[in-house]
Design a protein around this motif. Structure first.
Motif: not given
Length: 273
Positions: A11-16, A29-31, A33
């Motif tokens: 899983e990759l989460r990229w919170p802005l 937050e794009p996610v 998985q």
């Protein structure tokens, strides 16, 4: 019967995060998985997982079946975006949009679940809460033609001495889920305190827009202090079919608090005995 099952996920989460005027904060937050699980067919009779709910709570779950008789199989990608806005004045707005992409259609889910096929329906959900007790929740499942599979809208107003909830529910017909016609209902629930003695009254009603009649109504009374909780309820189900008849139910429950009870203590009073 026996079964072993496992799943592996990355899983990759990229919170802005952004700070706005007046102390407002925004979180985007794009996610993405990726999940791999065996493709082997299910050999157990499925009795406890026939109705599957697809919502923002299980968009990134490894298994979306609610019970243990069925497990989610195959390689898939769960993709979505979460958004959260927090205002220092006391209100919060959250939203989620996402979808499931599968390498193969293993015919695990029904059309009414929104999860069938190689690509699921679009999930769109948002929630709004304010400091004065207003809460709004909305969830939609939409196919590629933007036709609704499921829709739910709930508006609640909660205060210390009373609460009211009004809602609208829609489920597309699906014979695989024993739903021959569309479910189209209005929901009303209310609860209010009766004086200062710990008594409360509640009422609820469901109105079937397809049949143009009430489908269920209930009234209840409860008493709650730091020693015990008593609930009395009377309900009437008006729905009838070849296998279901209208029924009236009366129930009484008594729970002693302080002995592992699930309810928190109510108004403080002295228990003697």
């Amino acid at each position: 019967h026996s079964r072993t099952h496992g799943a592996v996920a990355v899983e990759l989460r990229w919170p802005l995060v952004k700070a706005g005027k007046g102390g407002v904060t925004h979180l985007l937050e794009p996610v993405a998985q990726l999940v791999w699980a065996p493709r082997s067919p299910n050999t157990l009779l499925n009795e406890d997982s026939r109705l599957v709910e697809f919502d923002q709570g299980n968009l990134f779950a490894l298994n979306r079946f609610p019970g243990t008789d069925a497990v989610e199989r195959g390689f898939r990608a769960n993709v979505g975006v979460n958004y959260l806005r927090q205002d220092p004045n006391g209100w919060t707005l959250g939203a989620t949009i996402g979808r499931v992409f599968r390498a193969d259609d293993l015919t695990q889910f029904t059309a009414g679940s929104g999860l069938d096929g190689k690509t699921s329906d679009w999930l769109a959900a948002w929630q709004l809460s304010t400091q004065n007790g207003v809460n709004v929740t909305n969830r939609l499942l939409l196919d590629d033609a933007l036709s609704m599979t499921k829709a739910e809208l709930l508006v609640a107003f909660d205060q210390p001495r009373y609460g009211v909830e009004v809602g609208y529910l829609y489920h597309k017909a699906d014979p695989a889920e024993d739903r021959i016609i569309d479910t189209n209902e209005l929901v009303l629930d209310g609860q209010f305190a009766l004086g200062q003695a710990g008594w409360t009254a509640s009422l609820s009603n469901r109105y079937d827009l397809e049949a143009d009649r009430a489908s269920k109504a209930a009234i209840g009374f409860g008493f709650h202090n730091e020693c015990l909780a008593v609930d009395l309820s009377l309900s009437r189900r008006f729905t009838s079919s070849t296998s279901v008849r209208p029924t009236t139910d009366f129930s009484v429950s008594l729970e002693l608090l302080g002995f592992g009870g699930s309810k928190a203590a109510g108004p403080a009073r002295q228990c003697r005995g």
